[in-house]
Design an enzyme around this catalytic site. Structure first.
Site, PDB file in Angstrom:
ATOM      1  N   TYR A   1      40.740  27.792   7.964  1.00  0.00           N
ATOM      2  CA  TYR A   1      39.577  27.970   7.103  1.00  0.00           C
ATOM      3  C   TYR A   1      38.617  26.780   7.306  1.00  0.00           C
ATOM      4  O   TYR A   1      39.064  25.627   7.385  1.00  0.00           O
ATOM      5  CB  TYR A   1      40.065  28.054   5.652  1.00  0.00           C
ATOM      6  CG  TYR A   1      38.981  27.916   4.631  1.00  0.00           C
ATOM      7  CD1 TYR A   1      37.882  28.768   4.629  1.00  0.00           C
ATOM      8  CD2 TYR A   1      39.041  26.924   3.658  1.00  0.00           C
ATOM      9  CE1 TYR A   1      36.882  28.622   3.690  1.00  0.00           C
ATOM     10  CE2 TYR A   1      38.047  26.780   2.712  1.00  0.00           C
ATOM     11  CZ  TYR A   1      36.966  27.631   2.743  1.00  0.00           C
ATOM     12  OH  TYR A   1      35.967  27.491   1.826  1.00  0.00           O
TER      13      TYR A   1
ATOM     14  N   LYS B   1      41.435  33.803  -4.634  1.00  0.00           N
ATOM     15  CA  LYS B   1      41.407  35.008  -3.801  1.00  0.00           C
ATOM     16  C   LYS B   1      42.355  36.066  -4.361  1.00  0.00           C
ATOM     17  O   LYS B   1      42.122  36.576  -5.433  1.00  0.00           O
ATOM     18  CB  LYS B   1      41.756  34.620  -2.359  1.00  0.00           C
ATOM     19  CG  LYS B   1      40.957  33.417  -1.826  1.00  0.00           C
ATOM     20  CD  LYS B   1      39.478  33.685  -1.775  1.00  0.00           C
ATOM     21  CE  LYS B   1      38.676  32.669  -1.011  1.00  0.00           C
ATOM     22  NZ  LYS B   1      38.089  31.585  -1.720  1.00  0.00           N
TER      23      LYS B   1
ATOM     24  N   ASP C   1      49.142  27.464   4.460  1.00  0.00           N
ATOM     25  CA  ASP C   1      48.180  28.110   3.566  1.00  0.00           C
ATOM     26  C   ASP C   1      48.476  29.608   3.618  1.00  0.00           C
ATOM     27  O   ASP C   1      48.228  30.278   4.620  1.00  0.00           O
ATOM     28  CB  ASP C   1      46.753  27.796   4.049  1.00  0.00           C
ATOM     29  CG  ASP C   1      45.696  28.385   3.125  1.00  0.00           C
ATOM     30  OD1 ASP C   1      45.986  29.365   2.433  1.00  0.00           O
ATOM     31  OD2 ASP C   1      44.558  27.866   3.143  1.00  0.00           O
TER      32      ASP C   1
ATOM     33  N   ARG D   1      44.786  17.440 -18.855  1.00  0.00           N
ATOM     34  CA  ARG D   1      44.586  17.029 -17.461  1.00  0.00           C
ATOM     35  C   ARG D   1      45.934  16.900 -16.759  1.00  0.00           C
ATOM     36  O   ARG D   1      46.049  17.092 -15.550  1.00  0.00           O
ATOM     37  CB  ARG D   1      43.813  15.706 -17.367  1.00  0.00           C
ATOM     38  CG  ARG D   1      43.709  15.212 -15.913  1.00  0.00           C
ATOM     39  CD  ARG D   1      42.656  14.140 -15.717  1.00  0.00           C
ATOM     40  NE  ARG D   1      42.821  13.005 -16.572  1.00  0.00           N
ATOM     41  CZ  ARG D   1      43.739  12.044 -16.429  1.00  0.00           C
ATOM     42  NH1 ARG D   1      44.610  12.096 -15.432  1.00  0.00           N
ATOM     43  NH2 ARG D   1      43.810  11.051 -17.268  1.00  0.00           N
TER      44      ARG D   1
HETATM   45  N1  PLP Z   1      42.311  28.609   2.124  1.00  0.00           N
HETATM   46  C1  PLP Z   1      41.742  29.736   2.588  1.00  0.00           C
HETATM   47  C2  PLP Z   1      42.459  30.539   3.624  1.00  0.00           C
HETATM   48  C3  PLP Z   1      40.493  30.141   2.108  1.00  0.00           C
HETATM   49  O1  PLP Z   1      39.936  31.266   2.590  1.00  0.00           O
HETATM   50  C4  PLP Z   1      39.835  29.344   1.136  1.00  0.00           C
HETATM   51  C5  PLP Z   1      38.513  29.714   0.618  1.00  0.00           C
HETATM   52  O2  PLP Z   1      37.845  30.591   1.125  1.00  0.00           O
HETATM   53  C6  PLP Z   1      40.470  28.180   0.685  1.00  0.00           C
HETATM   54  C7  PLP Z   1      41.703  27.843   1.191  1.00  0.00           C
HETATM   55  C8  PLP Z   1      39.815  27.289  -0.337  1.00  0.00           C
HETATM   56  O3  PLP Z   1      39.956  27.854  -1.595  1.00  0.00           O
HETATM   57  P1  PLP Z   1      38.974  27.508  -2.827  1.00  0.00           P
HETATM   58  O4  PLP Z   1      37.627  28.027  -2.485  1.00  0.00           O
HETATM   59  O5  PLP Z   1      39.652  28.170  -3.986  1.00  0.00           O
HETATM   60  O6  PLP Z   1      38.971  26.022  -2.957  1.00  0.00           O
END
Ligand code: PLP
Length: 386
Positions: A106, A202, A177, A53
């Site tokens: 997002y 992704k 991000d 962990r």
């Molecule tokens: N940031 C972006 C730009 C995303 O498109 C996503 C998910 O689609 C996330 C963060 C969140 O990622 P996760 O689904 O791996 O938690």
């Protein structure tokens, strides 16, 4: 090494007689034969792992690899992209404060703001990030900036370097991000960001078979983020971390192909039936083209979006008629997929908020895969055709 070569080797310390492919250390805990040793590792005085962990070889390798690619001092890998965002925010802004963000984020990040951070006392200042004077004004008294290099879902870009400069002048840290751009196309820390985060689910993983996140940045902030991750238990499993590193090795190839496919598809869709608008950062003649070329000189990535006339029925007809492309609520796998932000990623926003963002019932987000561009284009044109 160029980023394309670095991705192949990052995080892997090869030693003589060691396996070329890193082993999966599928353990929850490590054995020690004396208390002093354990204490030294637990204090962080000696490198090592004692409980998965807290840390694990594969998870550390993923974090190190992404940190290396982004030119960061350190990284922490987490169980998801949302966990990476959460621990990044709590490392930079541990106490409630105003967060400056564009509406273009997002949908899950908005849910985090609305349903977790705002009830805990944080506030959100929504600003148009293409208006630098508005950003400057919003920074007064703020504790954090959160934004995306290329936004989800309408692939907008802002002048990240100018925003980071303004934030630095106000002493406000910036969390970017970088999921859509990947460390191959953009390295936000080089532009002045404090932390860069990824949903490794992704492009980094790249095969739609794992859920993971990574946050990279300066050692102190990452230490705080990692402590938070281990306290909250947002731990990544060794196998997912191993898969993500395996995916990372081919990221440069995939992202180059996907960028080319996305641009070719964006151009082809401009004249397609029922298409009233196409969004791609470097689409020739688009308002964002010049800025996007400056921010993303090596390509604008595999994501694009289209606006279809006729709303939901047209979108459903498209999904029904696809022969190769799939509808899936994620992105960045090797196969071309489409998503519908209103029904999936941005379903928790109000209709007014979606409209303000430019998300309509006819908005379709496209994740270009690595197939032949001609096959992708043909599938879209036949599915949109009469
Ligand atoms: N940031 C972006 C730009 C995303 O498109 C996503 C998910 O689609 C996330 C963060 C969140 O990622 P996760 O689904 O791996 O938690």
């Amino acid at each position: 090494m160029q980023p394309g070569s670095r991705a192949v080797h990052a995080g892997h310390r090869k030693t003589a007689r060691a396996p070329l492919s890193p082993p999966i250390v599928q353990t929850a805990v490590y054995v020690y034969d004396n208390l002093e040793d354990y204490d030294a590792v637990a204090r962080g005085d000696v490198a090592g792992h004692y409980y998965s962990r807290i840390s694990n070889e594969n998870v550390a390798m993923l974090a190190e690899a992404v940190a290396e690619l982004e030119g960061a001092e350190a990284g922490v890998a987490t169980s998801s992209g949302m966990a990476a965002i959460l621990v990044g925010i709590s490392a930079l802004a541990p106490r409630p404060c105003p967060i400056v963000a564009p509406l273009d984020l997002y949908g899950g990040t908005w849910v985090l703001f609305r349903q977790e951070l705002e009830p805990a006392g944080y506030t959100t200042r929504i600003v148009d990030f293409t208006d630098l004077e508005a950003v400057r004004g919003a920074l007064v008294g703020a504790g954090l900036v959160v934004c995306e290099t290329i936004t989800n879902p309408l692939v907008r870009v802002a002048d990240l370097e100018a925003i980071c400069r303004l934030a630095a002048e106000s002493g406000v840290p910036v969390l970017v991000d970088n999921t859509f751009a990947t460390p191959i196309l953009c390295r936000p820390l080089e532009l002045g960001a404090t932390l860069s985060v990824h949903s490794a689910t992704k492009y980094i993983g790249g095969h739609s078979d794992l859920t993971a996140g990574v946050t990279v940045g300066p050692r102190d902030a990452i230490r705080a983020a990692a402590a938070r991750a281990s306290r909250l238990g947002t731990t990544l499993g060794p196998f997912e971390a191993w898969l993500a590193v395996r995916g990372l090795r081919t990221l440069p190839l995939r992202i180059a192909r996907m960028s080319a496919n996305a641009l070719a598809l964006a151009e082809a869709l401009q004249e397609a039936p029922t298409v009233s608008g196409v969004h791609y950062p470097t689409l020739p003649g688009s308002a964002q083209e010049e800025l996007a070329r400056r921010l993303l000189p090596d390509g604008a990535g595999g994501m694009l979006a289209v606006q279809l006339e006729g709303g939901l029925p047209t979108v459903q007809r498209l999904l029904d008629r696809f022969r190769m492309v799939s509808f899936a609520a994620s992105l960045a796998g090797v196969e071309t997929t489409v998503s519908h932000p209103e029904v999936t990623s941005h379903r928790n926003l109000t209709p007014e908020e979606r409209a303000a963002l430019g998300i309509h019932p006819g908005t379709v987000r496209i994740s270009a895969g690595i197939e032949e561009a001609s096959d992708i284009i043909e599938d879209f044109l036949q599915a949109l055709g009469t």
